[in-house]
Design a protein around this motif. Structure first.
Motif, PDB file in Angstrom:
ATOM      1  N   GLU A   1      -5.718  -8.042   8.069  1.00  0.00           N
ATOM      2  CA  GLU A   1      -4.520  -7.394   8.606  1.00  0.00           C
ATOM      3  C   GLU A   1      -4.435  -5.928   8.205  1.00  0.00           C
ATOM      4  O   GLU A   1      -3.635  -5.177   8.767  1.00  0.00           O
ATOM      5  N   ALA A   2      -5.216  -5.525   7.214  1.00  0.00           N
ATOM      6  CA  ALA A   2      -5.116  -4.160   6.686  1.00  0.00           C
ATOM      7  C   ALA A   2      -5.692  -3.143   7.686  1.00  0.00           C
ATOM      8  O   ALA A   2      -6.604  -3.469   8.440  1.00  0.00           O
TER       9      ALA A   2
ATOM     10  N   TRP B   1      -0.826  -2.651   4.926  1.00  0.00           N
ATOM     11  CA  TRP B   1      -1.723  -2.342   3.822  1.00  0.00           C
ATOM     12  C   TRP B   1      -2.977  -1.680   4.371  1.00  0.00           C
ATOM     13  O   TRP B   1      -3.387  -1.935   5.508  1.00  0.00           O
ATOM     14  N   THR B   2      -3.604  -0.836   3.571  1.00  0.00           N
ATOM     15  CA  THR B   2      -4.851  -0.215   3.977  1.00  0.00           C
ATOM     16  C   THR B   2      -6.012  -0.906   3.268  1.00  0.00           C
ATOM     17  O   THR B   2      -5.866  -1.408   2.150  1.00  0.00           O
TER      18      THR B   2
ATOM     19  N   THR C   1      -8.954   3.580  -4.316  1.00  0.00           N
ATOM     20  CA  THR C   1      -8.032   2.578  -3.777  1.00  0.00           C
ATOM     21  C   THR C   1      -8.529   1.180  -4.120  1.00  0.00           C
ATOM     22  O   THR C   1      -9.705   0.869  -3.927  1.00  0.00           O
ATOM     23  N   ALA C   2      -7.630   0.348  -4.638  1.00  0.00           N
ATOM     24  CA  ALA C   2      -8.022  -1.018  -5.004  1.00  0.00           C
ATOM     25  C   ALA C   2      -6.822  -1.938  -4.983  1.00  0.00           C
ATOM     26  O   ALA C   2      -5.672  -1.483  -5.059  1.00  0.00           O
ATOM     27  N   TRP C   3      -7.101  -3.235  -4.868  1.00  0.00           N
ATOM     28  CA  TRP C   3      -6.077  -4.270  -5.014  1.00  0.00           C
ATOM     29  C   TRP C   3      -6.334  -4.983  -6.336  1.00  0.00           C
ATOM     30  O   TRP C   3      -7.480  -5.273  -6.685  1.00  0.00           O
TER      31      TRP C   3
ATOM     32  N   LEU D   1      -2.043   0.643  -8.006  1.00  0.00           N
ATOM     33  CA  LEU D   1      -2.718  -0.304  -7.122  1.00  0.00           C
ATOM     34  C   LEU D   1      -1.727  -1.276  -6.480  1.00  0.00           C
ATOM     35  O   LEU D   1      -0.667  -1.556  -7.036  1.00  0.00           O
ATOM     36  N   LYS D   2      -2.100  -1.805  -5.327  1.00  0.00           N
ATOM     37  CA  LYS D   2      -1.380  -2.942  -4.759  1.00  0.00           C
ATOM     38  C   LYS D   2      -1.685  -4.178  -5.601  1.00  0.00           C
ATOM     39  O   LYS D   2      -2.825  -4.360  -6.044  1.00  0.00           O
ATOM     40  N   VAL D   3      -0.687  -5.014  -5.823  1.00  0.00           N
ATOM     41  CA  VAL D   3      -0.863  -6.182  -6.678  1.00  0.00           C
ATOM     42  C   VAL D   3      -0.636  -7.467  -5.899  1.00  0.00           C
ATOM     43  O   VAL D   3       0.417  -7.649  -5.256  1.00  0.00           O
TER      44      VAL D   3
END
Length: 226
Positions: free
Chosen positions: A225-226, A6-7, A171-173, A190-192
């Protein structure tokens, strides 16, 4: 994360009920007061519906909630319930009732320390969403609080789209516990992050989330970790 990298996002967008706020710690007493008042006013003459029915509706718009909680109620009862719900929620928040999920405030502060912008996107009423944030001491941590009640959006997809546009977020989660959160995140690219610790919805609510977490601090670990 199944090996996927993930970024780091510009922002993290949170649902409120069942994600940051442990809503049943407030709603159990609100629910009973609300139906007692409806009966006293002659607007609803049935026993109080099970609290589980209300909790299972969290994340929905208010008009949809009352159709499910009291389908036998009149339009007048539903509209009065809107008023009573907000009044009693704010009264009991002011009295100190209700609590955030464990380590919610600490998690938010750590994300801010990493330069992440923080937002709420909720299908709740504006006064309620802001009330929870204020009374629980997390209001100043957010760059914006978005609610369906304030923006008059028909879906959370539209609400999150408005938020991203207003703040020029690329970019957002998205973090939440309901299918509407998953849908809002995915529809907006978006990443969920699905909150598996909340017990208000069905197991299938979070199908489609990119990752499930068992506690809020795991979001900080994902960021590391991103």
């Amino acid at each position: 994360m199944a090996g996927e990298k993930w970024t780091k996002p510009e922002a993290v967008i949170f649902d409120m009920d069942g994600t940051l706020f442990e809503t049943d710690t407030l709603l159990v007493s609100v629910h009973e007061r609300l139906f007692q008042t409806l009966r006293e006013e002659g607007l609803y003459n049935q026993p109080t519906p099970p609290i589980e029915r209300l909790l299972s509706c969290l994340g929905m718009l208010l008009e949809d909630i009352w159709r499910k909680v009291m389908p036998d109620g009149s339009d007048a009862a539903h509209r009065r319930a809107d008023e009573l719900m907000l009044r009693y929620e704010l009264e009991q928040l002011e009295a100190g009732e209700g609590r955030l999920y464990p380590q919610a405030e600490e998690m938010l502060k750590k994300l801010k320390e990493h330069g992440i912008k923080l937002f709420v996107a909720s299908n709740g009423l504006e006064e309620y969403v802001r009330g929870v944030a204020r009374y629980k001491g997390i209001y100043d941590l957010f760059d914006g609080l978005y609610s369906a009640g304030e923006y008059q959006t028909a879906t959370k997809v539209d609400l999150v789209a408005q938020l991203l546009k207003d703040h020029q977020i690329a970019t957002a989660w998205m973090v939440g516990d309901r299918s509407s959160d998953v849908e809002a995140g995915k529809a907006n690219g978006l990443k969920v992050i699905g909150c598996a610790y909340a017990s208000y919805g069905r197991d299938t609510e979070l199908a489609g989330a990119d990752v499930l977490i068992a506690k809020l601090p795991e979001i900080v670990e994902l960021l590391a970790e991103a």
